[in-house]
Write a protein that holds these residues in place. Structure first.
Motif, PDB file in Angstrom:
ATOM      1  N   ARG A   1       0.875  -1.184   0.000  1.00 45.81           N
ATOM      2  CA  ARG A   1       0.000   0.000   0.000  1.00 45.81           C
ATOM      3  C   ARG A   1       0.904   1.223   0.000  1.00 45.81           C
ATOM      4  N   VAL A   2       1.027   1.845  -1.151  1.00 46.54           N
ATOM      5  CA  VAL A   2       1.928   2.995  -1.261  1.00 46.54           C
ATOM      6  C   VAL A   2       1.195   4.159  -1.917  1.00 46.54           C
ATOM      7  N   ASN A   3       1.705   5.345  -1.659  1.00 42.63           N
ATOM      8  CA  ASN A   3       1.189   6.553  -2.291  1.00 42.63           C
ATOM      9  C   ASN A   3       2.307   7.237  -3.060  1.00 42.63           C
TER      10      ASN A   3
ATOM     11  N   TYR B   1      -7.177   9.882  -5.614  1.00 39.92           N
ATOM     12  CA  TYR B   1      -7.549  10.838  -4.572  1.00 39.92           C
ATOM     13  C   TYR B   1      -7.678  12.220  -5.199  1.00 39.92           C
TER      14      TYR B   1
ATOM     15  N   ILE C   1      -2.141  13.112  -5.520  1.00 39.23           N
ATOM     16  CA  ILE C   1      -1.796  11.880  -4.801  1.00 39.23           C
ATOM     17  C   ILE C   1      -2.410  10.713  -5.558  1.00 39.23           C
TER      18      ILE C   1
HETATM   19  C1  NAG Z   1      -2.551   7.807   0.696  1.00 39.30           C
HETATM   20  O1  NAG Z   1      -3.090   9.108   0.711  1.00 39.30           O
HETATM   21  C2  NAG Z   1      -4.461   9.152   1.074  1.00 39.30           C
HETATM   22  C3  NAG Z   1      -4.932  10.585   0.897  1.00 39.30           C
HETATM   23  O2  NAG Z   1      -4.145  11.485   1.621  1.00 39.30           O
HETATM   24  C4  NAG Z   1      -4.630   8.629   2.486  1.00 39.30           C
HETATM   25  O3  NAG Z   1      -6.001   8.656   2.829  1.00 39.30           O
HETATM   26  C5  NAG Z   1      -4.084   7.218   2.556  1.00 39.30           C
HETATM   27  O4  NAG Z   1      -4.154   6.747   3.882  1.00 39.30           O
HETATM   28  C6  NAG Z   1      -2.654   7.163   2.061  1.00 39.30           C
HETATM   29  N1  NAG Z   1      -2.197   5.790   1.999  1.00 39.30           N
HETATM   30  C7  NAG Z   1      -0.977   5.426   2.410  1.00 39.30           C
HETATM   31  C8  NAG Z   1      -0.636   4.000   2.221  1.00 39.30           C
HETATM   32  O5  NAG Z   1      -0.182   6.221   2.896  1.00 39.30           O
END
Ligand code: NAG
Ligand code: NAG
Length: 261
Positions: free
Chosen positions: A152-154, A183, A197
């Motif tokens: 799970r990455v952003n 997002y 994001i």
């Molecule tokens: C990714 O970004 C979203 C929006 O800010 C957030 O809700 C989510 O928890 C983030 N996921 C991770 C894996 O950091």
């Protein structure tokens, strides 16, 4: 029928006898804030005498070139318009510097002296881009992954305008849409710059490893003026021991940063 032919003939004669021709109006689609831009307006007078070249932004005149006047150039102040008079002529206007408010529709209008007063014009749209203040970065990666673990990455871009377009790649292949989490861009600051994001979520399967190696890449683009990527490489210790995997944070060696403009 005969009258239609006459009408056609008159139209054709009109086209060829009076003939300022606008050959090209060149307005760049994207320009970068604080840079300069050259707007070009090329025409052929075809025997007519030039009365004026006028430039309009969103319907408001900001530049007028009249060869019979002294000086020939006249500027009308408009928000977002900073004319570099030294470099502006009958067939080009230089704006320096470009501001966010310089975004708009630019029209060049060329007109002839009496008796024809013929006027031709054309336009182009220009959008001012604020380049991101930072490269895209990848967050949320664990130091180690095993087969079956959830990735799970952003990917988060720097602040820009318009918003950066992000794309995920797994081993150089675009990630399947079902693995990607969209997002809303985050708007911040006085200039209302945007942070994009894009999430990526999947379970680690053997197919995600090419020779024991998995590469996650995030590509950030704005039209053709901005193009940057960041890559994280996840490796297995040895091909036989695939379950133990290690994540390397992107460092100089595996971060590709190319800026194209
Ligand atoms: C990714 O970004 C979203 C929006 O800010 C957030 O809700 C989510 O928890 C983030 N996921 C991770 C894996 O950091
Ligand atoms: C404008 O003119 C100056 C010299 O007067 C020159 O150095 C500069 O490069 C020119 N800029 C453009 C955009 O043509």
């Amino acid at each position: 029928m005969w009258s239609l032919l006459v009408l056609l003939q008159i139209l054709l004669v009109k086209e060829t006898a009076f003939g300022i021709k606008l050959t090209e109006v060149r307005v760049p689609k994207h320009t970068i804030k604080d840079h300069s831009v050259r707007l070009e307006c090329h025409y052929e007078m075809e025997g007519e005498a030039l009365y004026a070249v006028k430039w309009y932004k969103d319907g408001h005149e900001f530049y007028r070139y009249v060869p019979r006047d002294s000086p020939p150039v006249q500027i009308f102040p408009r928000e977002g318009i900073n004319v570099d008079v030294q470099n502006s002529t009958n067939d080009q206007v230089v704006l320096d510097p470009i501001e966010l408010a310089s975004t708009g529709k630019y029209r060049c209008e060329v007109s002839a002296e009496a008796p024809s007063f013929q006027t031709v014009s054309d336009h182009g749209e220009m959008t001012v881009v604020v380049l991101p203040d930072e490269d895209p970065h990848i967050s949320g990666g664990k130091p180690r992954y095993q087969l079956g673990d959830a990735v799970r990455v952003n990917c988060t871009s720097g602040r820009s305008k318009p918003a950066v377009h992000l794309t995920w790649y797994i081993n150089s292949e675009p990630a399947e849409p079902g693995l990607v989490r969209q997002y809303e861009p985050v708007v911040s600051g006085k200039d209302k710059l945007e942070t994009s994001i894009l999430g990526l979520e999947f379970r680690v399967k053997p197919k995600h490893f090419k020779r024991g190696d998995m590469k996650l890449k995030c590509l950030a683009t704005i039209s053709t003026v901005y193009w940057k990527s960041n890559e994280e490489s996840v490796e297995g210790d040895k091909p036989q021991k695939a379950p133990m995997l290690e994540s390397r944070k992107a460092v100089a060696a595996n971060t590709r940063a190319d800026r194209v403009q």
